[in-house]
Design an enzyme around this catalytic site. Structure first.
Site, mmCIF file in Angstrom:
data_model
loop_
_atom_site.group_PDB
_atom_site.id
_atom_site.type_symbol
_atom_site.label_atom_id
_atom_site.label_comp_id
_atom_site.label_asym_id
_atom_site.label_seq_id
_atom_site.Cartn_x
_atom_site.Cartn_y
_atom_site.Cartn_z
ATOM 1 N N GLU A 213 76.634 26.510 14.136
ATOM 2 C CA GLU A 213 77.093 25.169 14.514
ATOM 3 C C GLU A 213 76.963 25.007 16.025
ATOM 4 O OE1 GLU A 213 80.896 23.915 12.877
ATOM 5 O OE2 GLU A 213 81.072 22.290 14.322
ATOM 6 N N ARG B 231 92.356 23.013 13.544
ATOM 7 C CA ARG B 231 92.331 23.081 12.074
ATOM 8 C C ARG B 231 93.320 24.133 11.559
ATOM 9 N NH1 ARG B 231 89.575 20.765 7.759
ATOM 10 N NH2 ARG B 231 87.995 19.634 8.888
ATOM 11 N N GLU C 62 83.512 24.466 2.125
ATOM 12 C CA GLU C 62 84.441 25.448 2.674
ATOM 13 C C GLU C 62 85.639 25.812 1.783
ATOM 14 O OE1 GLU C 62 84.451 22.860 6.193
ATOM 15 O OE2 GLU C 62 84.650 24.718 7.329
HETATM 16 N N1 MTE Z 1 76.518 27.728 1.598
HETATM 17 C C1 MTE Z 1 75.395 28.422 1.878
HETATM 18 N N2 MTE Z 1 74.648 28.866 0.862
HETATM 19 N N3 MTE Z 1 75.034 28.696 3.157
HETATM 20 C C2 MTE Z 1 75.791 28.280 4.226
HETATM 21 O O1 MTE Z 1 75.437 28.535 5.372
HETATM 22 N N4 MTE Z 1 77.828 27.094 4.969
HETATM 23 C C3 MTE Z 1 79.190 26.693 4.594
HETATM 24 C C4 MTE Z 1 79.154 25.866 3.308
HETATM 25 N N5 MTE Z 1 78.391 26.540 2.299
HETATM 26 C C5 MTE Z 1 76.992 27.544 3.962
HETATM 27 C C6 MTE Z 1 77.301 27.276 2.603
HETATM 28 C C7 MTE Z 1 79.857 25.917 5.623
HETATM 29 S S1 MTE Z 1 80.636 26.718 6.877
HETATM 30 C C8 MTE Z 1 79.904 24.549 5.577
HETATM 31 S S2 MTE Z 1 80.750 23.667 6.728
HETATM 32 C C9 MTE Z 1 79.216 23.789 4.520
HETATM 33 O O2 MTE Z 1 78.535 24.618 3.604
HETATM 34 C C10 MTE Z 1 78.230 22.841 5.192
HETATM 35 O O3 MTE Z 1 77.469 22.143 4.294
HETATM 36 P P1 MTE Z 1 77.987 20.807 3.547
HETATM 37 O O4 MTE Z 1 78.713 19.998 4.554
HETATM 38 O O5 MTE Z 1 76.753 20.171 3.079
HETATM 39 O O6 MTE Z 1 78.893 21.274 2.456
HETATM 40 N N1 HPA Z 2 84.947 21.390 11.230
HETATM 41 C C1 HPA Z 2 83.793 21.904 11.658
HETATM 42 N N2 HPA Z 2 83.305 21.668 12.849
HETATM 43 C C2 HPA Z 2 83.990 20.874 13.664
HETATM 44 C C3 HPA Z 2 85.201 20.305 13.285
HETATM 45 C C4 HPA Z 2 85.701 20.570 12.005
HETATM 46 O O1 HPA Z 2 86.772 20.094 11.605
HETATM 47 N N3 HPA Z 2 85.664 19.575 14.317
HETATM 48 C C5 HPA Z 2 84.743 19.727 15.281
HETATM 49 N N4 HPA Z 2 83.731 20.506 14.900
HETATM 50 MO MO1 MOS Z 3 81.323 25.038 8.650
HETATM 51 S S1 MOS Z 3 82.501 26.448 9.552
HETATM 52 O O1 MOS Z 3 82.240 23.692 9.289
HETATM 53 O O2 MOS Z 3 79.904 25.114 9.621
#
Ligand code: MTE
Ligand code: HPA
Ligand code: MOS
Length: 725
Positions: free
Chosen positions: A226, A304, A707
């Protein structure tokens, strides 16, 4: 319901940064970094390294045309160390050579003399010295001081949680090359292309329009990309500009583990007060977050932790204090759950302790304190469409916890060396970036004259299946065959000012933007159809299953035919839409507001078997009832739930980061840092999708899933604790 990426991954056809065909003459960079945790750089000598065969240059802080500053929230992080180094792994220079091995060899010849300074690794010690990243944050509800007097029982304790290495399959990497007019194109394995673009502009002293960042997909991010993909992307860009050559940086696995940030370790204190009926009346908690040597995303992660400090419970009197403590370790960063898991672990520990002292099962306390509709969180938001009790009831009905506990008691009474344990884990997770302005996304949609469709959005595909979900959403909205739709790479020239794909918001934000873009095109196409059918109004025209319908009657206009007529009539077949989450806000002074569009809910029950003689254990089962809303793709959501659970179990049970007294990470390889393998996966996993829970705040009534499931792993820890007891 299949994800297109699965086939490509299995066949090895998916392209990651290191697979993309490099331009001719690509050079390779190797990061030279500090070997001490805190110190002053007295002298640095590149001379010998520069003479190594194949070396084309070494860049460091003095080569930066703009600002040597990559901090996002707080501007406290240099790209390359200047006078001081603050952690082992702090980048000092980039060696560029014709091959990776040449660059790596040359780096060993760099002579750097340091003067060691005292280093701090413990967050409480840092807090005592006043070494905070930001001033402490406090969330409050009710009045704990008055509430203690009404409590029949008060328990206190201290909780430690370790960090976690992301171990994405694709290590950090980037490829940058100069483009016409002094610009630069960066291919990066990042969750935040705009973060890379904006920060590169600052460091390279270029306008953002001269920097194009392109991302096809990530071999996993989990939060680790990120913010922390940025440094390597900019180093490659800087070297590319300086040498006027394409430059690639791919961190070798061990270097990646050593020098990139991880989940934050925390040390926390709690005090919990209950009535004799088990109602929690007051909760006082202090979190000491080990932030590492720079802010990175720590302040947002700290928030958070506070947002989730009461997990799924209504507690009328709360005081939650959080300190982000500066230490001499690699800056810690986002990791699935983003501080939420650390907050939830402490309240669950408090409940566990109370239950133990009172001689009851923690699930009794959990159950009677579950959130009800309209309950207020410490940050002021009230629950709406609160499904936590439904999930709990679902677990009771489907998995019969009473019978599980009875069976375990029976087993334990008959077995001396092998013991079983079970625990229940409710999860309530707020869905939205807690930094309100980040809750926006855009989509760009092209329909070509052959009827194929290309979509660009802000979403990054990292294995979580967002591309497939966006395809389904678009196919649904346009009512066309999904095979027509392709999701293009995420590119800052096509979609601007993006938020990182994070906070589980990828599908929500980009999905809504895609829907809006589809609607714009449908309206245009309907007008074309009305014209063609010689009608005055479009109101009775519907595009359905690739055909134009008028008053429920199928016309002979197909989707492709209509698209071609539109083209002939010089109607644009491109639409762009921007979406921002309505009605959310948060006041950072009062710490009250409605920061979340909605909450995600679920409850799990976990069973483990512990071998008391050998000290080993197995996770027998994790059974969950989870609120997915109306799922967009059941296979993907199931994968997210199972993957999250296993990752959570890893964090809570077997993964352990260890540093020596000098701040050197000892667990920097897969031989010393154990992540769950197939044997550590629960022998049985049941994920039940809670029924009739359409979510009005998600695209196609879906709910975010990325998550929340990770936190079921916390339950496995307590199941083990119960087994040990
Ligand atoms: N799933 C896979 N296979 N690989 C990833 O890197 N990242 C996780 C989750 N699932 C991840 C994953 C995290 S930290 C987040 S925030 C969300 O996927 C981000 O994707 P989304 O917002 O589309 O759910
Ligand atoms: N989640 C993930 N990334 C972020 C957030 C959050 O709530 N706020 C700022 N960056
Ligand atoms: Mo997920 S820790 O918000 O990339």
């Amino acid at each position: 319901m299949r994800n297109v990426d699965s086939t490509r991954h299995v066949r090895g056809e998916s392209l990651f940064v290191d697979d993309i065909v490099s331009p001719q003459g690509t050079l390779y960079g190797y990061v030279y970094y500090s070997s001490i945790a805190h110190g002053k750089i007295l002298s640095i000598d590149f001379e010998e390294a520069l003479h190594v065969h194949g070396v084309k240059g070494i860049i460091s802080a003095k080569d930066i045309p703009g600002e040597n500053q990559i901090g996002g929230i707080v501007q406290d992080e240099d790209l390359f160390a200047e006078e001081f180094v603050h952690f082992i792994g702090h980048p000092i220079a980039l060696v560029i050579a014709e091959s990776f091995l040449q660059a790596h060899d040359a780096a060993k010849k760099i002579k750097c003399v340091f003067e060691k300074l005292p280093a701090v690794f413990d967050p409480r010690e840092a807090a005592e010295k006043g070494e905070l990243i930001i001033p402490q944050r406090i969330f409050e509800l009710g009045n704990i001081n008055k509430a203690w007097k009404k409590c029949d029982y008060i328990f206190e304790g201290t909780v430690e949680n370790g960090g976690q290495e992301h171990l994405y399959l694709e290590t950090q990497g980037s490829l940058a090359f100069p483009i016409e007019g002094g610009g630069i194109k960066i291919i990066s394995s990042t969750q935040g292309p705009t973060t890379v673009q904006r920060t590169a502009a600052r460091v390279l002293d270029l306008p953002m329009h001269k920097i194009e960042v392109d991302v096809t997909r990530l071999g996993g991010g989990f939060g680790g990309k990120e913010d922390q993909a940025t440094a390597w992307a900019i180093m490659a860009a800087l070297a590319a500009l300086k040498l006027n050559k394409p430059v690639k940086i791919i961190l070798p696995r061990q270097e990646d583990i050593r020098i990139t940030g991880k989940r934050h370790p925390y040390s926390s204190d709690f005090k919990i007060g209950l009535t004799k009926n088990g109602k929690i009346l007051a909760y006082d908690v202090t979190f000491y977050q080990n932030a590492g040597a720079a802010a990175d995303l720590s302040p947002a992660i700290l928030d958070r932790t506070l947002f989730h400090c009461t997990n799924s419970y209504f507690i009328p009197n709360v005081k939650a204090t959080a300190l982000s403590c500066k230490t001499n370790l690699t800056p810690f960063t986002a990791f699935r759950g983003f501080g939420g898991p650390q907050g939830m672990f402490v309240i669950e520990s408090a409940i566990y302790k109370a239950a133990k002292e009172l001689g009851i099962d923690p699930s009794e306390i959990q159950k009677i304190n579950l959130l009800k509709e309209g309950n207020e969180f410490p940050y002021g938001q009230k629950t709406l469409n609160c499904n936590i009790k439904k999930c709990f009831a679902g677990v009771e009905e489907k998995y019969k916890p009473e019978e599980v506990f009875d069976r375990i008691r029976e087993f334990n009474s008959k077995n001396k060396l092998v013991k079983k344990g079970a625990a229940i884990m409710p999860v309530t997770f707020g869905i939205s970036f807690t930094t309100t302005f980040l809750n926006q996304a855009s989509a760009l949609l092209h329909i070509y004259t052959d009827g194929s469709v290309s979509i660009s959005s802000a979403a990054i595909e990292m294995g979580q299946g967002v591309n497939e979900k966006l395809r389904i959403i678009a196919a649904n909205e346009l009512s066309i065959n999904i095979e027509r739709i392709r999701i293009d790479s995420t590119n800052t020239s096509r979609v601007s000012n993006t938020s990182a794909t994070a906070a589980s918001k990828g599908t929500d934000l980009n999905g809504f933007a895609v829907i809006d873009a589809c609607k714009i095109l449908i309206e245009r196409l309907k007008k074309v159809a009305a014209d063609e059918l010689k009608l005055y109004k479009t109101s009775r025209i519907v595009l359905k299953n690739e055909m134009v319908f008028y008053k429920n009657d199928k016309t002979d206009l197909t989707f492709t035919k209509l698209v071609n007529i539109a083209y002939q009539k010089r109607i644009s077949l491109t639409a762009q839409a921007h979406h921002s989450t309505p009605n959310i806000y948060f006041n950072k002074k009062t710490n009250k507001g409605e920061p979340f569009a909605y909450h995600s809910y679920g409850v799990g029950i976990m069973e483990v078997t512990l071998d008391c003689l050998r000290g080993i254990y197995e996770v027998d089962s994790v059974k969950v009832v989870h609120d997915f809303g109306d799922t967009i793709n059941k296979t993907i959501d199931l994968g997210q739930a199972e993957g999250g659970i296993v990752q959570g179990i890893g964090w809570m049970t077997m993964e352990e980061l260890k540093w020596n007294s000098e701040g050197k990470l000892l667990t920097d390889a897969l031989s010393t840092y154990k992540i769950p393998d197939i044997h550590a996966v629960p022998k049985e996993m049941k994920i039940h999708f809670l029924e009739n829970v359409s979510n009005p705040f998600g695209p196609n009534n879906s709910k975010a899933i990325g998550e929340p499931p990770l936190m079921y792993g916390i339950g496995v820890y307590f199941a083990l604790m119960n087994a040990m007891r």
